[in-house]
Design a protein around this motif. Structure first.
Motif, PDB file in Angstrom:
ATOM      1  N   SER A 206       1.665  17.504 -34.760  1.00 33.76           N
ATOM      2  CA  SER A 206       2.021  18.524 -35.411  1.00 33.76           C
ATOM      3  C   SER A 206       3.074  18.455 -35.847  1.00 33.76           C
ATOM      4  N   HIS A 207       3.462  19.724 -36.420  1.00 34.49           N
ATOM      5  CA  HIS A 207       5.262  20.121 -36.481  1.00 34.49           C
ATOM      6  C   HIS A 207       5.308  21.964 -36.675  1.00 34.49           C
ATOM      7  N   ILE A 208       6.616  22.223 -35.832  1.00 34.78           N
ATOM      8  CA  ILE A 208       6.245  23.769 -36.055  1.00 34.78           C
ATOM      9  C   ILE A 208       6.715  24.481 -37.341  1.00 34.78           C
ATOM     10  N   GLU A 209       8.335  23.485 -38.298  1.00 29.49           N
ATOM     11  CA  GLU A 209       8.891  24.329 -39.240  1.00 29.49           C
ATOM     12  C   GLU A 209       8.879  22.984 -40.201  1.00 29.49           C
ATOM     13  N   ASN A 210       9.024  21.308 -39.836  1.00 31.85           N
ATOM     14  CA  ASN A 210       9.474  20.435 -40.383  1.00 31.85           C
ATOM     15  C   ASN A 210       8.136  19.759 -40.828  1.00 31.85           C
ATOM     16  N   GLU A 211       8.235  19.623 -42.363  1.00 29.69           N
ATOM     17  CA  GLU A 211       7.501  18.693 -43.363  1.00 29.69           C
ATOM     18  C   GLU A 211       7.942  16.919 -42.711  1.00 29.69           C
ATOM     19  N   GLU A 212       7.222  15.772 -43.226  1.00 32.24           N
ATOM     20  CA  GLU A 212       7.841  14.342 -42.607  1.00 32.24           C
ATOM     21  C   GLU A 212       7.487  13.414 -43.756  1.00 32.24           C
ATOM     22  N   LEU A 213       8.233  12.815 -44.420  1.00 32.64           N
ATOM     23  CA  LEU A 213       7.870  11.488 -45.327  1.00 32.64           C
ATOM     24  C   LEU A 213       7.848  10.089 -45.025  1.00 32.64           C
ATOM     25  N   TYR A 214       6.838  10.005 -44.949  1.00 34.44           N
ATOM     26  CA  TYR A 214       6.839   8.727 -44.108  1.00 34.44           C
ATOM     27  C   TYR A 214       6.881   7.118 -45.069  1.00 34.44           C
ATOM     28  N   LEU A 215       7.911   6.156 -44.624  1.00 39.24           N
ATOM     29  CA  LEU A 215       8.322   5.424 -46.078  1.00 39.24           C
ATOM     30  C   LEU A 215       7.851   3.811 -45.382  1.00 39.24           C
ATOM     31  N   PHE A 216       6.321   3.231 -45.471  1.00 34.86           N
ATOM     32  CA  PHE A 216       6.372   1.876 -44.908  1.00 34.86           C
ATOM     33  C   PHE A 216       6.977   1.359 -45.696  1.00 34.86           C
ATOM     34  N   ILE A 217       7.498  -0.045 -45.254  1.00 36.48           N
ATOM     35  CA  ILE A 217       8.578  -1.290 -45.355  1.00 36.48           C
ATOM     36  C   ILE A 217       7.864  -2.147 -45.330  1.00 36.48           C
ATOM     37  N   LYS A 218       7.235  -2.317 -44.164  1.00 35.09           N
ATOM     38  CA  LYS A 218       6.890  -3.445 -44.142  1.00 35.09           C
ATOM     39  C   LYS A 218       5.969  -3.689 -42.948  1.00 35.09           C
ATOM     40  N   GLY A 219       4.819  -5.227 -43.542  1.00 33.24           N
ATOM     41  CA  GLY A 219       3.788  -4.434 -42.403  1.00 33.24           C
ATOM     42  C   GLY A 219       2.338  -3.585 -43.085  1.00 33.24           C
ATOM     43  N   ALA A 220       1.413  -3.518 -42.445  1.00 35.72           N
ATOM     44  CA  ALA A 220       0.514  -2.870 -42.576  1.00 35.72           C
ATOM     45  C   ALA A 220      -0.558  -1.952 -41.484  1.00 35.72           C
ATOM     46  N   GLY A 221      -1.336  -1.322 -41.842  1.00 33.78           N
ATOM     47  CA  GLY A 221      -1.640  -0.223 -40.298  1.00 33.78           C
ATOM     48  C   GLY A 221      -2.592   0.418 -41.545  1.00 33.78           C
ATOM     49  N   GLN A 222      -2.901   1.747 -40.154  1.00 36.48           N
ATOM     50  CA  GLN A 222      -3.814   2.742 -40.742  1.00 36.48           C
ATOM     51  C   GLN A 222      -3.161   3.939 -40.372  1.00 36.48           C
ATOM     52  N   PHE A 223      -2.768   5.235 -41.198  1.00 40.25           N
ATOM     53  CA  PHE A 223      -2.472   6.216 -41.234  1.00 40.25           C
ATOM     54  C   PHE A 223      -3.282   7.735 -40.911  1.00 40.25           C
ATOM     55  N   TYR A 224      -4.049   8.121 -39.390  1.00 42.22           N
ATOM     56  CA  TYR A 224      -4.640   9.328 -39.609  1.00 42.22           C
ATOM     57  C   TYR A 224      -3.937  10.575 -39.896  1.00 42.22           C
TER      58      TYR A 224
END
Length: 151
Positions: free
Chosen positions: A69-87
């Motif tokens: 996790s983080h202390i102050e920062n939010e994150e934005l994930y952009l998946f460009i290619k491929g596949a998987g799973q995000f927990y």
């Protein structure tokens, strides 16, 4: 016209860099129990002051070896290619090219590539709640004519 190279170019109001192809990121990565992960952080390379951006490649069958996790920062994930799973916070989301996920600082996250091809993604970090202006409220049209160079 100056070609971007790995050492980059800087001007008064910009910094630009060619980081190479995505698969080349694996050479810049680090080894984990499940394979080599390629990740390049751009803050230092470009002199970013309001965000951190990373470019990542995760080979088939590999995963982030920890949740975080983080202390102050939010994150934005952009998946460009491929596949998987995000927990995220006990839930598992299927991800693929075109998936975007915002995670608050407190969100506990990890991701994996359970597909047969590399998973390419961008991650942008910025302080949660710091965005004051955006799009049209921050942009302004400049009367500055220019001409594109001939090829």
């Amino acid at each position: 016209m100056e070609e971007l190279k790995e050492q980059g170019v800087k001007g008064e109001n910009y910094a630009a860099l060619h980081v190479g192809d995505w698969t080349g990121l694996l050479e810049k990565g680090h080894q984990t129990e499940t394979g080599k992960l390629g990740k390049l952080f751009l803050k230092e390379l470009l002199g970013l002051t309001g965000m951190e951006v990373s470019i990542g490649v995760m080979p088939a069958g590999s995963q982030i070896p920890f949740s975080h996790s983080h202390i102050e920062n939010e994150e934005l994930y952009l998946f460009i290619k491929g596949a998987g799973q995000f927990y995220i916070d006990g839930e598992v989301l299927d991800i693929r090219e075109g998936t975007v996920i915002r995670v608050t600082p407190a969100g506990v996250r990890a991701w994996r590539n359970n597909s047969s091809e590399d998973l390419h993604y961008l991650c942008i970090q910025a302080k949660e709640g710091s965005l004051q202006q955006y799009t049209a409220t921050d942009g302004k049209i400049i009367d500055h004519p220019f001409k594109w160079p001939e090829k």
